[in-house]
Structure formats: C-alpha cells, structure tokens
Design an enzyme around this catalytic site. Structure first.
Site, PDB file in Angstrom:
ATOM      1  CG  ASP A 242      -8.951 -11.558   0.302  1.00  0.00           C
ATOM      2  OD1 ASP A 242      -8.224 -12.284   1.298  1.00  0.00           O
ATOM      3  OD2 ASP A 242      -8.315 -12.566  -0.553  1.00  0.00           O
TER       4      ASP A 242
ATOM      5  CG  ASP B 150       8.218  11.421  -6.228  1.00  0.00           C
ATOM      6  OD1 ASP B 150       7.424  10.751  -5.241  1.00  0.00           O
ATOM      7  OD2 ASP B 150       7.533  12.311  -6.764  1.00  0.00           O
TER       8      ASP B 150
ATOM      9  CD  GLU C  49       3.509  12.793  -0.738  1.00  0.00           C
ATOM     10  OE1 GLU C  49       3.509  11.091  -1.313  1.00  0.00           O
ATOM     11  OE2 GLU C  49       4.165  13.121  -1.619  1.00  0.00           O
TER      12      GLU C  49
ATOM     13  CB  SER D 197       7.320  12.877  -2.107  1.00  0.00           C
ATOM     14  OG  SER D 197       5.911  11.829  -3.127  1.00  0.00           O
TER      15      SER D 197
ATOM     16  N   GLY E 153       4.266  10.612  -8.868  1.00  0.00           N
ATOM     17  CA  GLY E 153       4.861   9.396  -9.367  1.00  0.00           C
ATOM     18  C   GLY E 153       5.808   8.457  -8.881  1.00  0.00           C
TER      19      GLY E 153
ATOM     20  CG  HIS F 211      -1.836   4.960  -1.018  1.00  0.00           C
ATOM     21  ND1 HIS F 211      -2.242   6.038  -0.133  1.00  0.00           N
ATOM     22  CD2 HIS F 211      -2.034   3.884  -1.371  1.00  0.00           C
ATOM     23  CE1 HIS F 211      -3.504   5.412   0.247  1.00  0.00           C
ATOM     24  NE2 HIS F 211      -3.297   4.302  -0.918  1.00  0.00           N
TER      25      HIS F 211
ATOM     26  CG  ASN G  12      -0.938   9.261   2.406  1.00  0.00           C
ATOM     27  OD1 ASN G  12      -1.209   8.079   1.289  1.00  0.00           O
ATOM     28  ND2 ASN G  12      -0.619   9.807   1.834  1.00  0.00           N
TER      29      ASN G  12
ATOM     30  N   PRO H  40      -6.904   8.867  -4.874  1.00  0.00           N
ATOM     31  CG  PRO H  40      -6.610   6.325  -6.442  1.00  0.00           C
ATOM     32  CD  PRO H  40      -6.039   7.084  -5.053  1.00  0.00           C
TER      33      PRO H  40
ATOM     34  CG  HIS I 143      -8.477  -4.088  -2.994  1.00  0.00           C
ATOM     35  ND1 HIS I 143      -9.276  -3.123  -2.880  1.00  0.00           N
ATOM     36  CD2 HIS I 143      -7.726  -3.092  -2.370  1.00  0.00           C
ATOM     37  CE1 HIS I 143      -8.917  -1.619  -2.775  1.00  0.00           C
ATOM     38  NE2 HIS I 143      -7.855  -1.530  -2.926  1.00  0.00           N
ATOM     39  CB  THR I 144      -5.751 -10.923  -2.433  1.00  0.00           C
ATOM     40  OG1 THR I 144      -5.791 -12.128  -1.678  1.00  0.00           O
ATOM     41  CG2 THR I 144      -3.968 -10.633  -2.925  1.00  0.00           C
TER      42      THR I 144
ATOM     43  NE  ARG J 216      -3.433   2.264   2.710  1.00  0.00           N
ATOM     44  CZ  ARG J 216      -3.795   2.382   3.364  1.00  0.00           C
ATOM     45  NH1 ARG J 216      -3.007   3.016   4.472  1.00  0.00           N
ATOM     46  NH2 ARG J 216      -4.752   4.088   2.711  1.00  0.00           N
TER      47      ARG J 216
ATOM     48  CB  THR K 274      -6.887 -16.606   1.811  1.00  0.00           C
ATOM     49  OG1 THR K 274      -6.757 -15.489   0.631  1.00  0.00           O
ATOM     50  CG2 THR K 274      -7.344 -17.228   1.057  1.00  0.00           C
TER      51      THR K 274
END
Length: 322
Positions: A242, A76, A90, A78, A74, A68, A96, A164, A194-195, A64, A244
């Site tokens: 999920d 980088d 950030e 950051s 991009g 993010h 976040n 998002p 997301h698994t 994750r 598993t």
C-alpha cells in the site's frame, strides 16, 4: 477508576480469546514466563527494536513468518525447523516464497537461551515478535497469551497443502478463517496486515495478464505492468502493498477501494458484498480496524497450539532436541 470504551473493548476481546483457547489447565495465559523468565517479553521487544532500526522491512517479514507458521498445523514454530532428522523445511514450499528474516528469530532464541535455558518456546516468541513488529510500526499493542510448546516435526508437504494460494478466492478466504473460528470481520481485518511490506510480481501478475483485472485503476495497473514487464524477473521485482508500506495503519483498506488492490484477493474483498462493508468500515475508522485486527490476531495465534506435555521447548529453533 472508570474504564474507557477502548479499554473495555480490548478486555472483552482478550477475555473471549482466553475462554476460547485457554483450557482448564492454565494452558495459555498472559505473561506465562513471569516467574520462569521475567525478562523474556522485554528482551524480544528490544531485539525487534534493534532489528527494525537496522532494517525497517523486518516488521513485515516477521508478521508474515508468524501467519505462515500458524496456517500450517497451528502456531507451533514448525516453520523454523531446518532440514535435519528427515524433516524437509516448510520454507521450501512455493507458498512460502519470500519468507525471510528467520535469522532474527534464531538470534532472539540464542539471547533467550543465555538467560533462561530451555524455558521460552520458539512458538511463543514468534507471536511476541510479531506483536512487537505491529506495535513498533504504529499498530495496536496486543496482549498475546503465552505457554505454547514447539512442534517436533515439520513437512514441506504440509505447507503445500495448508497454506492459501496467492490467487485465493473470497469464498476460499472465508472458509480458511471460519475453520479457525475467526469471524469474517476479523478475517478481513487480518488482511490488513498487507499494510506492511511488498509483494513480488509472481504473486500478482495474474491480475495483469492474460486478462487485466478491470477493478484496477488505469494508473495503478500501468505502474504494475512497468514493474513486472520482464517475466524472467518476477521473483525479484516487487511493488508496495500500500502507499504507506512501512507503517501499520488502515491505508490498505483505503487503497483497495480506489483500485489499488495488489493481489487478486485484495481487489475482490473490496467489491464482494460479503466483505465490502468491513473494508469500508476499516478504511473509515483506524481504531475499529485495530480492535478487530487484535481480535483476529489473538484467535489465529492461539490456533491448535501445543501445551502441557505436548511438543518440546527447543534449544535451537532450527532443530528438534533429539
């Protein structure tokens, strides 16, 4: 020696990513540190093994963190910058929320600096660590290109604007990936990340209240209502992504087709005619999911990278060098 279908597929995926993202100056290549720090990739892998043995949830956290980082201007590094020199990290962005295990990256950087000072970028080993997190959890091994350099700035506002939202629509989801030259099929495959891991109630309680998402199975929605019954605990109460959650497999796609979509976008990609065929295909064929995830991962990890004389190689991932 004859090349099998799987090997040929991965070669074509990697070749396509090289051609799309590695410029004529040898910007991103396989094993960029082969001469300057030959043990770098093995050190990252061994560190990830050690961290996952002590805390298996580290894999989901690092994956994750990687995604993010790449979503904001991009890949980088950051997201690793702390509060200093006028930079507001950030990680303070609400989008976040739940970002953790940044300390793992800092510890790996410390180990790398001992053997190869000012050589390996933070941006690169986020990608390597995420690749290893996927592989060590049972997922595909992705031949990550390296040669990135680190950003010298970072802003909470950028994360606020570019990450998002947790209630993103399918149309918005499609646009996010198209902007990064990632196909819809590969974008759906990336949702398969997301698994691993869990989601907190604050990020999916909109599927329960004020109007319950009617695509959720009664048993699943009932369980979520029990978990999230106390709104004052929405930041700490959570549910598995999920069935598993510790293994990187295609169970996520199986679950969301049976009314077990945790986030709004999980439920919607399982029913939207633009994305549903890919969800079905990935749920039926693990190797197909792995191949498309690898393709999407490579494209996302090479999005808007800093190369050549741009950026810097940070000595400490938390601070710019000057």
């Amino acid at each position: 020696m004859k090349m099998g279908l799987r090997e040929l597929t991965m070669v074509l995926i990697l070749w396509g990513s090289c051609c799309l993202f590695a410029g004529g100056n040898g910007e991103l290549v396989l094993h960029f540190y082969k001469k300057s720090c030959p043990s770098a990739e093995m050190l990252v892998k061994e560190e990830m093994k050690r961290k996952m043995l002590s805390d298996i949830s580290s894999a989901a956290a690092i994956l994750r963190l990687d995604f993010h980082d790449c979503q904001v201007d991009g890949c980088d590094g950051s997201i690793l910058l702390g509060n200093s020199n006028g930079i507001i990290t950030e990680t303070l962005s609400d989008k976040n929320f739940g970002i953790r295990k940044v300390d793992i990256i800092n510890e790996i950087k410390g180990s790398l600096e001992k053997i190869c000072p000012e050589t390996v970028s933070c941006a690169d080993f986020i990608q390597l660590a995420a690749r290893d997190a996927v592989y060590l959890s049972g997922g595909p091994y992705i031949e990550v290109l390296t040669g990135r350099r680190d950003a010298v700035s970072g802003k909470k506002e950028r994360a606020d604007n570019q990450l998002p939202t947790y209630d993103i629509s399918v149309s918005e989801f499609i646009e996010v990936f198209l902007q990064k030259n990632i196909s819809l099929e590969d974008g759906v495959a990336l949702m398969g990340s997301h698994t691993l891991g869990v989601s907190h109630c604050r990020n999916f309680q909109n599927t329960l209240w004020p109007i319950k998402d009617d695509t959720l199975s009664l048993a699943f929605s009932g369980m979520l209502e029990m978990i999230c019954s106390n709104p004052t605990l929405s930041d700490i109460s959570f549910a598995q992504n999920d069935a598993t959650t510790l293994y990187f497999d295609n169970q996520y796609f199986i679950d969301i087709q049976s009314g077990r979509g945790l986030l709004k976008i999980d439920s919607e990609i399982a029913t939207d005619p633009r994305t549903q065929p890919y969800v079905t295909a990935f749920g039926q064929n693990t190797q197909h999911f792995f191949d498309r995830f690898s393709s999407g991962f490579l494209k996302l990890s090479n999005y808007k990278v800093l190369v050549g004389g741009k950026g810097e190689i940070r000595r400490d991932c938390r601070f710019i060098n000057s």
